[in-house]
Design a protein around this motif. Structure first.
Motif, mmCIF file in Angstrom:
data_model
loop_
_atom_site.group_PDB
_atom_site.id
_atom_site.type_symbol
_atom_site.label_atom_id
_atom_site.label_comp_id
_atom_site.label_asym_id
_atom_site.label_seq_id
_atom_site.Cartn_x
_atom_site.Cartn_y
_atom_site.Cartn_z
ATOM 1 N N ALA A 76 -174.939 -1.139 -93.885
ATOM 2 C CA ALA A 76 -174.638 -2.497 -94.375
ATOM 3 C C ALA A 76 -173.246 -2.941 -93.925
ATOM 4 O O ALA A 76 -173.064 -4.099 -93.521
ATOM 5 N N VAL A 77 -172.282 -2.024 -93.962
ATOM 6 C CA VAL A 77 -170.915 -2.371 -93.534
ATOM 7 C C VAL A 77 -170.884 -2.668 -92.039
ATOM 8 O O VAL A 77 -170.312 -3.673 -91.598
ATOM 9 N N VAL A 78 -171.527 -1.798 -91.241
ATOM 10 C CA VAL A 78 -171.546 -1.993 -89.786
ATOM 11 C C VAL A 78 -172.216 -3.323 -89.440
ATOM 12 O O VAL A 78 -171.730 -4.102 -88.617
ATOM 13 N N ARG A 79 -173.313 -3.600 -90.120
ATOM 14 C CA ARG A 79 -174.081 -4.826 -89.895
ATOM 15 C C ARG A 79 -173.221 -6.063 -90.209
ATOM 16 O O ARG A 79 -173.211 -7.036 -89.471
ATOM 17 N N LEU A 80 -172.498 -5.977 -91.307
ATOM 18 C CA LEU A 80 -171.652 -7.098 -91.721
ATOM 19 C C LEU A 80 -170.529 -7.324 -90.711
ATOM 20 O O LEU A 80 -170.220 -8.461 -90.351
ATOM 21 N N ARG A 81 -169.949 -6.240 -90.244
ATOM 22 C CA ARG A 81 -168.830 -6.356 -89.290
ATOM 23 C C ARG A 81 -169.305 -6.925 -87.949
ATOM 24 O O ARG A 81 -168.611 -7.691 -87.316
ATOM 25 N N ARG A 82 -170.523 -6.534 -87.558
ATOM 26 C CA ARG A 82 -171.053 -7.041 -86.291
ATOM 27 C C ARG A 82 -171.369 -8.526 -86.383
ATOM 28 O O ARG A 82 -171.246 -9.263 -85.418
ATOM 29 N N HIS A 83 -171.804 -8.938 -87.554
ATOM 30 C CA HIS A 83 -172.224 -10.335 -87.715
ATOM 31 C C HIS A 83 -171.041 -11.287 -87.683
ATOM 32 O O HIS A 83 -171.144 -12.399 -87.215
ATOM 33 N N GLY A 84 -169.924 -10.867 -88.195
ATOM 34 C CA GLY A 84 -168.769 -11.759 -88.162
ATOM 35 C C GLY A 84 -167.503 -11.010 -88.505
ATOM 36 O O GLY A 84 -167.289 -10.671 -89.665
ATOM 37 N N THR A 123 -169.568 -16.828 -110.467
ATOM 38 C CA THR A 123 -168.154 -17.212 -110.465
ATOM 39 C C THR A 123 -167.439 -16.672 -109.237
ATOM 40 O O THR A 123 -166.724 -17.413 -108.542
ATOM 41 N N TYR A 124 -167.618 -15.377 -108.957
ATOM 42 C CA TYR A 124 -166.944 -14.778 -107.799
ATOM 43 C C TYR A 124 -167.392 -15.437 -106.485
ATOM 44 O O TYR A 124 -166.581 -15.686 -105.598
ATOM 45 N N ALA A 125 -168.701 -15.711 -106.369
ATOM 46 C CA ALA A 125 -169.204 -16.305 -105.125
ATOM 47 C C ALA A 125 -168.626 -17.700 -104.900
ATOM 48 O O ALA A 125 -168.484 -18.152 -103.755
ATOM 49 N N SER A 126 -168.275 -18.384 -106.000
ATOM 50 C CA SER A 126 -167.725 -19.740 -105.864
ATOM 51 C C SER A 126 -166.326 -19.722 -105.264
ATOM 52 O O SER A 126 -165.804 -20.762 -104.868
ATOM 53 N N TYR A 127 -165.696 -18.545 -105.217
ATOM 54 C CA TYR A 127 -164.344 -18.419 -104.665
ATOM 55 C C TYR A 127 -164.355 -17.959 -103.195
ATOM 56 O O TYR A 127 -163.321 -17.604 -102.651
ATOM 57 N N VAL A 128 -165.550 -17.904 -102.593
ATOM 58 C CA VAL A 128 -165.661 -17.364 -101.233
ATOM 59 C C VAL A 128 -165.785 -18.492 -100.217
ATOM 60 O O VAL A 128 -166.451 -19.507 -100.489
ATOM 61 N N ASP A 129 -165.172 -18.293 -99.071
ATOM 62 C CA ASP A 129 -165.222 -19.265 -97.985
ATOM 63 C C ASP A 129 -166.665 -19.676 -97.683
ATOM 64 O O ASP A 129 -167.570 -18.841 -97.688
ATOM 65 N N ARG A 130 -166.857 -20.969 -97.418
ATOM 66 C CA ARG A 130 -168.212 -21.498 -97.203
ATOM 67 C C ARG A 130 -168.955 -20.848 -96.043
ATOM 68 O O ARG A 130 -170.179 -20.783 -96.042
ATOM 69 N N ARG A 131 -168.191 -20.379 -95.051
ATOM 70 C CA ARG A 131 -168.862 -19.849 -93.847
ATOM 71 C C ARG A 131 -169.137 -18.344 -93.942
ATOM 72 O O ARG A 131 -169.502 -17.718 -92.980
ATOM 73 N N SER A 132 -168.916 -17.764 -95.112
ATOM 74 C CA SER A 132 -169.098 -16.313 -95.252
ATOM 75 C C SER A 132 -170.563 -15.892 -95.199
ATOM 76 O O SER A 132 -171.442 -16.631 -95.642
ATOM 77 N N ASP A 133 -170.755 -14.694 -94.692
ATOM 78 C CA ASP A 133 -172.087 -14.086 -94.670
ATOM 79 C C ASP A 133 -172.340 -13.471 -96.050
ATOM 80 O O ASP A 133 -171.998 -12.318 -96.306
ATOM 81 N N MET A 134 -172.945 -14.246 -96.935
ATOM 82 C CA MET A 134 -173.119 -13.781 -98.314
ATOM 83 C C MET A 134 -174.237 -12.750 -98.447
ATOM 84 O O MET A 134 -174.179 -11.861 -99.292
ATOM 85 N N THR A 135 -175.278 -12.863 -97.624
ATOM 86 C CA THR A 135 -176.366 -11.892 -97.739
ATOM 87 C C THR A 135 -175.908 -10.510 -97.245
ATOM 88 O O THR A 135 -176.206 -9.490 -97.866
ATOM 89 N N GLY A 136 -175.146 -10.515 -96.148
ATOM 90 C CA GLY A 136 -174.611 -9.244 -95.641
ATOM 91 C C GLY A 136 -173.644 -8.631 -96.649
ATOM 92 O O GLY A 136 -173.653 -7.416 -96.888
ATOM 93 N N SER A 137 -172.820 -9.473 -97.274
ATOM 94 C CA SER A 137 -171.883 -8.989 -98.288
ATOM 95 C C SER A 137 -172.638 -8.401 -99.480
ATOM 96 O O SER A 137 -172.244 -7.388 -100.052
ATOM 97 N N GLY A 138 -173.744 -9.057 -99.846
ATOM 98 C CA GLY A 138 -174.547 -8.582 -100.975
ATOM 99 C C GLY A 138 -175.106 -7.192 -100.724
ATOM 100 O O GLY A 138 -175.131 -6.346 -101.632
ATOM 101 N N LEU A 139 -175.550 -6.937 -99.491
ATOM 102 C CA LEU A 139 -176.069 -5.601 -99.160
ATOM 103 C C LEU A 139 -174.976 -4.545 -99.324
ATOM 104 O O LEU A 139 -175.219 -3.460 -99.858
ATOM 105 N N VAL A 140 -173.760 -4.879 -98.865
ATOM 106 C CA VAL A 140 -172.649 -3.926 -98.989
ATOM 107 C C VAL A 140 -172.356 -3.649 -100.463
ATOM 108 O O VAL A 140 -172.210 -2.490 -100.876
#
Lengths: 42, 516
Positions: free
Chosen positions: A23-31, B247-264
């Protein structure tokens, strides 16, 4: 430890910790974070 | 009406995606990861529990986490403001979540205060030969179940310290307070707990404990209660459904990869639970071997594990003081980063509703919360009040509002396509009909089963045998009070300068029509 227990412990480690790494690697690759983001964290 | 840039500056924001992820992990990784997961896994099939646990993570935990992210990230507000922007009539769901968070904060702080005190007790093992007697007698000075006004100074002082720390952090804001706390403390937590696990697995008898935890009981997979335990564990562990992630998600930049962050965040939380399971059961194996008993005689969870079993173990283990400081220190850090996220839900909501400054809102929320917390939980009856409120607010607060909000968003508002489209704009994981099905059907059904199961049990057997009046007033009363609070708070009008329209360029027709 029994063989079953060892195997399941290794499977759990692989899936959960391996999943985290993927998940970390994937996230880093994406942006990658830009220079401005890195600067603001410091 | 404020512009997007102004609003970001006014509300505060995480400085980067990394800080947001660390803050979200800090919120998710709490006391339950350390003292609940290991025993739940052990009691529900051991190694076989991994299967329902993973299925629950992938089909309910992560999808629901992404739902929270979508609501907060798209609507750029606290839980009530985000729900009000989603649809004017769903604002109450947000205030219901705020009420729940306020109640949780006032008792959660007490447990952190106990852990803080036990970090110091660990150095000279103040509990002596009888950790249980020390906890309830010397430390908490608990009498018979009831409500008392007799203050326990040994709890009052650390609890006061916890609240002072929380007030300072919250007053500093999202960037300098919550963000920096997570940035520095999460790595410390991982290192401290990692060191504890390394010490635990090298103790004599550790293999005995790990064998007990990981030996699979495949037959248990046919029992509905095991699946309910897996969904319940994932749900309570991820900090989802009660406003934190919105609440936390509302403080994140609009262009962020939220689904990728969620997996992490999801895998980090579960990965930490596994680490906790290994550490706790390796230590329990040592203790069982030292006492010449089976692991099931020492295995337990919650307060009993942390404040009775672990002190006994610390007394017997080589370098026990080190284990104690690492264990209770980890509880303090994990608890503090979670407490901050819980109280942020309330502060953020009050700020949005009344357009208050950060400092004013932090004091307006944190001050009363600290006073109520000190009054209720620094007395000789604090432990009973805490136990009852915790049980009922978890089952009939968090779980209930989660099921209701999922059904409302999915079926009444039919807002999932719009929310998915928002996350898909910059997300690395594409949300489609599978996500709709999981949020609209599977997750609410699974959580409703857990809820009904708990409800039936509580009706049949009074929780922990407490007097009925205590359960009715503190337990059911708390669950009803947060709903009533949600309804009443909705009646307070928003300020003129607060826009209830979506300030997002991907707003769908539904929200555009219903915005004020």
């Amino acid at each position: 430890m029994s063989a079953d227990a060892v195997i399941l412990m290794l499977v759990a480690m692989t899936i959960l910790w391996g999943g985290l790494v993927v998940a970390v690697v994937r996230l880093r690759r994406h942006g990658l974070p830009d220079g401005d983001e890195l600067h603001r964290d410091l | 009406m404020t512009t997007t840039g102004d609003e970001t500056q006014r509300r505060g924001a995480f400085t980067s995606r990394k800080v947001f992820i660390l803050a979200a992990i800090g919120s998710a990784v709490g006391l339950g990861n350390i003292w609940r997961f290991p025993y739940v896994a052990y009691e529900n099939g051991g190694g076989a529990f991994l299967i329902p646990y993973l299925i629950a993570l992938l089909t309910a935990g992560l999808p629901f986490l992404l739902l929270d992210y979508a609501i907060g990230h798209r609507h750029r507000g606290s839980a009530p403001l985000s729900f009000a922007r989603l649809h004017r009539r769903t604002e109450m769901l947000g205030w219901w979540q705020v009420g729940i968070c306020f109640l949780i904060a006032i008792y959660y702080a007490a447990v952190i205060a106990w852990a803080l005190r036990y970090t110091i007790f660990s150095v000279d093992q103040s509990w002596g030969e009888d950790p249980e007697g020390f906890l309830f007698g010397d430390f908490l000075q608990a009498g018979d179940p009831g409500v008392s006004t007799e203050v326990v100074l040994g709890v009052l002082v650390p609890l006061l310290l916890v609240w002072v720390a929380v007030l300072v952090i919250m007053s500093l804001g999202v960037e300098k307070g919550v963000g920096r706390l997570s940035l520095y403390l999460i790595p410390v937590l991982v290192i401290a707990f990692g060191a504890l696990v390394l010490r635990a697995v090298t103790l004599d008898g550790a293999a005995l404990g790990l064998d007990a935890l990981f030996s699979p009981h495949w037959a248990s997979l046919t029992e509905p209660s095991v699946w309910a335990a897996a969904f319940g564990q994932i749900f309570f562990s991820l900090s989802i459904g009660f406003g934190i992630m919105i609440t936390y998600a509302s403080y994140v930049d609009r262009r962020s990869d939220m689904t990728g962050s969620g997996l992490v965040v999801g895998f980090a939380n579960s990965g930490f639970e596994l680490l906790a399971g290994i550490g706790v059961f390796a230590a329990l194996g040592f203790m069982a071997q030292a006492q010449g008993v089976a692991v099931d005689e020492v295995a337990t969870q919650g307060l009993g594990l942390a404040f009775v079993v672990f002190p006994a173990l610390i007394s017997e283990a080589p370098a026990g003081a080190l284990i104690g400081v690492l264990f209770f220190g980890s509880l303090v850090i994990a608890g503090l980063t979670s407490l901050v996220s819980v109280i942020e839900v309330v502060i953020s909501a009050v700020r949005d509703k009344f357009e208050l400054s950060r400092l004013t809102a932090s004091l307006a929320v944190g001050g009363p919360a600290a006073i109520i917390s000190l009054v209720l939980f620094s007395t000789t009856s604090g432990v009973y009040v805490l136990d009852i409120v915790d049980h009922f607010i978890n089952q009939y607060g968090i779980l209930l509002v989660a099921v209701v909000s999922m059904l409302v968003v999915a079926w009444a508002l039919r807002a999932l396509p719009g929310l998915a489209a928002h996350l898909n704009r910059f997300g690395s994981l594409r949300l489609d009909r599978t996500w709709f099905a999981l949020i609209g059907l599977l997750a609410p059904l699974a959580l409703a089963y857990v809820l009904v199961d708990a409800f039936v049990t509580d009706l049949q057997t009074p929780y922990e045998g407490y007097p009925s009046w205590m359960l009715n007033v503190l337990g059911w009363g708390s669950a009803v009070a947060v709903i009533a609070f949600g309804a009443l708070a909705t009646l307070v009008p928003w300020r003129q300068e607060t826009s209830l329209t979506v300030a997002d360029d991907d707003a769908d027709p539904l929200t555009k029509e219903t915005g004020r």
